[in-house]
Design a protein around this motif. Structure first.
Motif, short mmCIF file in Angstrom:
data_model
loop_
_atom_site.label_atom_id
_atom_site.label_comp_id
_atom_site.label_asym_id
_atom_site.label_seq_id
_atom_site.Cartn_x
_atom_site.Cartn_y
_atom_site.Cartn_z
N THR A 101 0.73 -1.18 -0.18
CA THR A 101 0.19 0.09 0.40
C THR A 101 0.88 1.36 0.06
N GLY A 102 1.87 1.32 0.61
CA GLY A 102 2.59 2.31 0.80
C GLY A 102 3.52 2.44 -0.38
N ALA A 103 3.80 1.50 -1.14
CA ALA A 103 4.64 1.69 -2.61
C ALA A 103 3.57 2.57 -3.51
N VAL A 123 1.85 6.98 -6.66
CA VAL A 123 0.92 8.09 -6.92
C VAL A 123 1.56 9.62 -6.63
N GLY A 124 2.16 9.80 -5.44
CA GLY A 124 2.80 10.94 -5.10
C GLY A 124 4.15 11.53 -5.98
N ALA A 125 4.75 10.38 -6.50
CA ALA A 125 5.74 10.81 -7.40
C ALA A 125 5.16 10.87 -8.77
N VAL A 126 4.23 10.30 -9.08
CA VAL A 126 3.74 10.91 -10.69
C VAL A 126 3.23 12.25 -10.47
N ALA A 127 2.39 12.69 -9.26
CA ALA A 127 2.00 13.92 -9.13
C ALA A 127 3.04 15.15 -8.95
N THR A 128 4.25 14.40 -8.50
CA THR A 128 5.44 15.54 -8.26
C THR A 128 5.84 15.72 -9.94
N VAL A 180 -0.95 16.87 -3.10
CA VAL A 180 -0.97 15.58 -3.46
C VAL A 180 0.44 14.98 -3.68
N CYS A 181 1.46 15.84 -3.98
CA CYS A 181 2.74 15.47 -3.83
C CYS A 181 3.15 15.02 -2.62
N GLY A 223 3.26 7.50 1.65
CA GLY A 223 3.64 6.25 1.39
C GLY A 223 5.14 5.76 2.14
N PHE A 224 6.11 6.47 2.00
CA PHE A 224 7.22 6.05 2.67
C PHE A 224 7.02 5.55 4.00
#
Length: 82
Positions: free
Chosen positions: A15-17, A22-27, A48-49, A55-56
């Motif tokens: 789930t964290g991954a 999602v956060g990485a794509v938003a970034t 969202v970033c 997640g980490f």
């Protein structure tokens, strides 16, 4: 398919991954307009970033939970052996 049985914490790590990705794509989507000279995205996109950090933390909690379970199992095996 793995022959290993799922351990405590595995779901948290997965789930964290996903949340991290999602956060990485938003970034990437948030930073891209800055390099392309386009108008910046609204502030909600920047929030969202922050899912990368969330997640980490979720994945770290899953790892710690797995470690705790393995230590409990090892302690139980040592007690039953003696």
């Amino acid at each position: 398919m793995s022959s290993e049985t799922p351990r405590a914490g595995d779901l948290l790590v997965r789930t964290g991954a996903v949340v991290f990705l999602v956060g990485a794509v938003a970034t990437l989507a948030t930073v891209a307009p800055l390099f392309l000279g386009a108008d910046p995205l609204p502030p909600a996109a920047y929030f969202v970033c922050m899912l990368m950090g969330v997640g980490f933390v979720i994945s770290g909690a899953g790892v710690l939970r797995s470690i705790a379970e393995q230590r409990r199992e090892a302690r139980g095996a040592m007690e039953s052996a003696s």
